[in-house]
Enzyme design. Sequence first.
Site, PDB file in Angstrom:
ATOM      1  N   ARG A  17      -9.972   5.987   6.102  1.00  0.00           N
ATOM      2  CA  ARG A  17      -9.048   4.889   5.737  1.00  0.00           C
ATOM      3  C   ARG A  17      -7.603   5.391   5.718  1.00  0.00           C
ATOM      4  O   ARG A  17      -6.814   5.101   6.611  1.00  0.00           O
ATOM      5  CB  ARG A  17      -9.457   4.304   4.372  1.00  0.00           C
ATOM      6  CG  ARG A  17      -8.765   3.000   4.015  1.00  0.00           C
ATOM      7  CD  ARG A  17      -7.360   3.132   3.486  1.00  0.00           C
ATOM      8  NE  ARG A  17      -7.254   3.968   2.277  1.00  0.00           N
ATOM      9  CZ  ARG A  17      -6.088   4.318   1.765  1.00  0.00           C
ATOM     10  NH1 ARG A  17      -4.951   3.927   2.307  1.00  0.00           N
ATOM     11  NH2 ARG A  17      -6.038   5.104   0.687  1.00  0.00           N
ATOM     12  N   ASP A  18      -7.242   6.202   4.737  1.00  0.00           N
ATOM     13  CA  ASP A  18      -5.851   6.647   4.621  1.00  0.00           C
ATOM     14  C   ASP A  18      -5.470   7.463   5.855  1.00  0.00           C
ATOM     15  O   ASP A  18      -4.357   7.378   6.368  1.00  0.00           O
ATOM     16  CB  ASP A  18      -5.684   7.515   3.357  1.00  0.00           C
ATOM     17  CG  ASP A  18      -4.287   7.469   2.773  1.00  0.00           C
ATOM     18  OD1 ASP A  18      -3.376   6.979   3.456  1.00  0.00           O
ATOM     19  OD2 ASP A  18      -4.096   7.942   1.631  1.00  0.00           O
ATOM     20  N   HIS A 211      -0.568  13.522  -1.052  1.00  0.00           N
ATOM     21  CA  HIS A 211      -0.187  13.734   0.352  1.00  0.00           C
ATOM     22  C   HIS A 211       0.534  15.075   0.390  1.00  0.00           C
ATOM     23  O   HIS A 211       1.165  15.488  -0.593  1.00  0.00           O
ATOM     24  CB  HIS A 211       0.673  12.571   0.849  1.00  0.00           C
ATOM     25  CG  HIS A 211      -0.147  11.326   1.077  1.00  0.00           C
ATOM     26  ND1 HIS A 211      -0.561  10.931   2.320  1.00  0.00           N
ATOM     27  CD2 HIS A 211      -0.677  10.437   0.207  1.00  0.00           C
ATOM     28  CE1 HIS A 211      -1.304   9.838   2.210  1.00  0.00           C
ATOM     29  NE2 HIS A 211      -1.388   9.516   0.921  1.00  0.00           N
ATOM     30  N   CYS A 242       1.048   6.914   5.029  1.00  0.00           N
ATOM     31  CA  CYS A 242       1.053   5.506   4.647  1.00  0.00           C
ATOM     32  C   CYS A 242       2.022   4.760   5.559  1.00  0.00           C
ATOM     33  O   CYS A 242       3.163   5.178   5.727  1.00  0.00           O
ATOM     34  CB  CYS A 242       1.465   5.353   3.185  1.00  0.00           C
ATOM     35  SG  CYS A 242       1.635   3.634   2.693  1.00  0.00           S
ATOM     36  N   ASN A 251      -2.866  13.284   3.888  1.00  0.00           N
ATOM     37  CA  ASN A 251      -3.383  13.732   2.585  1.00  0.00           C
ATOM     38  C   ASN A 251      -3.687  15.212   2.688  1.00  0.00           C
ATOM     39  O   ASN A 251      -3.876  15.750   3.775  1.00  0.00           O
ATOM     40  CB  ASN A 251      -4.697  13.011   2.276  1.00  0.00           C
ATOM     41  CG  ASN A 251      -4.535  11.521   2.162  1.00  0.00           C
ATOM     42  OD1 ASN A 251      -4.500  10.809   3.145  1.00  0.00           O
ATOM     43  ND2 ASN A 251      -4.422  11.042   0.937  1.00  0.00           N
TER      44      ASN A 251
HETATM   45  P1  HMG Z   1       1.001 -11.536   2.104  1.00  0.00           P
HETATM   46  O1  HMG Z   1       1.662 -11.787   3.423  1.00  0.00           O
HETATM   47  O2  HMG Z   1       1.861 -11.569   0.895  1.00  0.00           O
HETATM   48  O3  HMG Z   1      -0.268 -12.474   1.908  1.00  0.00           O
HETATM   49  O4  HMG Z   1       0.280 -10.146   2.194  1.00  0.00           O
HETATM   50  P2  HMG Z   1      -0.453 -14.021   1.899  1.00  0.00           P
HETATM   51  O5  HMG Z   1      -1.511 -14.284   0.880  1.00  0.00           O
HETATM   52  O6  HMG Z   1       0.861 -14.752   1.787  1.00  0.00           O
HETATM   53  O7  HMG Z   1      -1.058 -14.321   3.350  1.00  0.00           O
HETATM   54  C1  HMG Z   1      -0.300 -14.185   4.532  1.00  0.00           C
HETATM   55  C2  HMG Z   1      -1.238 -14.035   5.728  1.00  0.00           C
HETATM   56  O8  HMG Z   1      -2.011 -12.844   5.550  1.00  0.00           O
HETATM   57  C3  HMG Z   1      -2.246 -15.170   5.895  1.00  0.00           C
HETATM   58  O9  HMG Z   1      -2.503 -15.308   7.287  1.00  0.00           O
HETATM   59  C4  HMG Z   1      -3.497 -14.625   5.242  1.00  0.00           C
HETATM   60  O10 HMG Z   1      -4.663 -15.186   5.772  1.00  0.00           O
HETATM   61  C5  HMG Z   1      -3.400 -13.158   5.641  1.00  0.00           C
HETATM   62  P3  HMG Z   1      -1.696 -16.332   8.219  1.00  0.00           P
HETATM   63  O11 HMG Z   1      -1.918 -17.661   7.557  1.00  0.00           O
HETATM   64  O12 HMG Z   1      -0.265 -15.904   8.201  1.00  0.00           O
HETATM   65  O13 HMG Z   1      -2.344 -16.176   9.550  1.00  0.00           O
HETATM   66  N1  HMG Z   1      -4.108 -12.284   4.702  1.00  0.00           N
HETATM   67  C6  HMG Z   1      -5.199 -11.545   5.012  1.00  0.00           C
HETATM   68  N2  HMG Z   1      -5.880 -11.391   6.146  1.00  0.00           N
HETATM   69  C7  HMG Z   1      -6.957 -10.593   6.112  1.00  0.00           C
HETATM   70  N3  HMG Z   1      -7.342  -9.902   4.999  1.00  0.00           N
HETATM   71  C8  HMG Z   1      -6.673 -10.038   3.853  1.00  0.00           C
HETATM   72  C9  HMG Z   1      -5.553 -10.874   3.832  1.00  0.00           C
HETATM   73  N4  HMG Z   1      -4.684 -11.244   2.854  1.00  0.00           N
HETATM   74  C10 HMG Z   1      -3.821 -12.096   3.390  1.00  0.00           C
HETATM   75  N5  HMG Z   1      -7.054  -9.366   2.765  1.00  0.00           N
HETATM   76  C11 HMG Z   1      -1.155  -8.359   1.606  1.00  0.00           C
HETATM   77  C12 HMG Z   1      -0.312  -9.498   1.095  1.00  0.00           C
HETATM   78  C13 HMG Z   1      -1.476  -7.454   0.443  1.00  0.00           C
HETATM   79  C14 HMG Z   1      -2.435  -8.909   2.194  1.00  0.00           C
HETATM   80  C15 HMG Z   1      -0.363  -7.604   2.696  1.00  0.00           C
HETATM   81  O14 HMG Z   1       0.853  -7.208   2.129  1.00  0.00           O
HETATM   82  C16 HMG Z   1      -1.088  -6.410   3.236  1.00  0.00           C
HETATM   83  O15 HMG Z   1      -2.093  -6.544   3.922  1.00  0.00           O
HETATM   84  N6  HMG Z   1      -0.575  -5.194   2.985  1.00  0.00           N
HETATM   85  C17 HMG Z   1      -1.212  -4.012   3.519  1.00  0.00           C
HETATM   86  C18 HMG Z   1      -0.741  -2.839   2.780  1.00  0.00           C
HETATM   87  C19 HMG Z   1      -1.546  -1.627   3.158  1.00  0.00           C
HETATM   88  O16 HMG Z   1      -2.649  -1.708   3.664  1.00  0.00           O
HETATM   89  N7  HMG Z   1      -0.940  -0.450   2.912  1.00  0.00           N
HETATM   90  C20 HMG Z   1      -1.599   0.767   3.133  1.00  0.00           C
HETATM   91  C21 HMG Z   1      -2.670   1.030   2.112  1.00  0.00           C
HETATM   92  S1  HMG Z   1      -2.038   1.534   0.528  1.00  0.00           S
HETATM   93  C22 HMG Z   1      -1.829   3.245   0.696  1.00  0.00           C
HETATM   94  O17 HMG Z   1      -1.989   3.786   1.764  1.00  0.00           O
HETATM   95  C23 HMG Z   1      -1.499   4.038  -0.530  1.00  0.00           C
HETATM   96  C24 HMG Z   1      -2.701   4.822  -1.078  1.00  0.00           C
HETATM   97  O18 HMG Z   1      -3.263   5.682  -0.098  1.00  0.00           O
HETATM   98  C25 HMG Z   1      -2.256   5.650  -2.297  1.00  0.00           C
HETATM   99  C26 HMG Z   1      -1.024   6.493  -2.006  1.00  0.00           C
HETATM  100  O19 HMG Z   1      -1.084   7.388  -1.140  1.00  0.00           O
HETATM  101  O20 HMG Z   1      -0.004   6.201  -2.636  1.00  0.00           O
HETATM  102  C27 HMG Z   1      -3.820   3.866  -1.544  1.00  0.00           C
HETATM  103 MG    MG Z   2      -2.543   7.650   0.365  1.00  0.00          MG
END
Ligand code: HMG
Ligand code: MG
Length: 302
Positions: A17-18, A211, A242, A251
């Site tokens: 995933r990450d 990381h 990320c 990581n």
């Molecule tokens: P949003 O745009 O605010 O959501 O996104 P919304 O509810 O307004 O919906 C907008 C559109 O997104 C709609 O589609 C929804 O259907 C779709 P449209 O009508 O425009 O066609 N949608 C989705 N589609 C599929 N699956 C879903 C989903 N939710 C909404 N679950 C949201 C909010 C959180 C979904 C968006 O900001 C997002 O997907 N962000 C992704 C962030 C991400 O994945 N970041 C990387 C992971 S975190 C990380 O790596 C850190 C970590 O490793 C720890 C660290 O290292 O710090 C964990």
């Molecule tokens: Mg991470």
Amino acid sequence: MSIFYPKQVHIVEVGPRDGLQNEKQAIDTSIKVALIEKLTEAGVQYVESGSFVNPKWVPQMAGSEAVFTELTRVKGVTYAALTPNLQGFERALSVHVDEVAIFAAASETFSQKNINCSIAESISRFEPVIAAASEHNIPVRGYISCVAGCPYEGDIASEAVAKVAAQLSAMGCYEVSLGDTIGTGSAGSVSAMLDKVISAVPADKLAVHFHDTYGQALTNIFVALQKGISVIDSSVAGLGGCPYAKGASGNVATEDVVYMLNGLNIHTGINLDKLIDAGNFISAALGRDNQSKVARALISKR
Ligand code: HMG
Ligand code: MG
């Protein structure tokens, strides 16, 4: 003064995933599945295998349903995924994910960039996810990003980390993983941050997620072990980064963590040789060098 280390450490493998979420090149589902299967062959007990986020934001994770459907599950292994909202949770449920993770941040700006809402809004958005997960007996893990610095805001107060950790824990996350998203933390700052967080959430409910951008991850893990934290997130071959933290590298490599833990006689249940094979497999598939120093050193002796 004697220092006590845990006898056993639980490795949360986040490579599929990450590690892969930031890859620009298309990666076939069969490669992702083969990676997960090689990891479990090496004895990894917990694999974060995908992410049910908006595919427009993170295209690489768009095929997470297929990954979960196609992988051959090993009894006793937990296959987990990120679910930022109810829509993501429902997708995860449809493919029988064992555990889900919600992800918040200790930085307001990062929260906006990563999940398009404030920290407080994210907490309210997670409530229905936790309720739905509880209804289906699915455990929920919580992440906090930017615990040791933010790519937009710089320093982050440990109090802010402790506050979010306490909120996630109180709302039902069985464990909170502290993410040093950009790898800027070092022993001194991480030690102080952990002390603050442990005063709000006990060490046995915490994990660390470093990381390795600044090469500090192993040292920071060593500090965390000394404070009684025994769950470590890592990524085979040091994959990762990320998408919302420019310049953040992978990581800490799982191979490097296992080698360090072996040296401390801390049990992980992971076979280092087989783990290196898994790391070599994905590095070759991506056409790049294995980022684990331990893997590179041991491969040169093969
Ligand atoms: P949003 O745009 O605010 O959501 O996104 P919304 O509810 O307004 O919906 C907008 C559109 O997104 C709609 O589609 C929804 O259907 C779709 P449209 O009508 O425009 O066609 N949608 C989705 N589609 C599929 N699956 C879903 C989903 N939710 C909404 N679950 C949201 C909010 C959180 C979904 C968006 O900001 C997002 O997907 N962000 C992704 C962030 C991400 O994945 N970041 C990387 C992971 S975190 C990380 O790596 C850190 C970590 O490793 C720890 C660290 O290292 O710090 C964990
Ligand atoms: Mg991470």
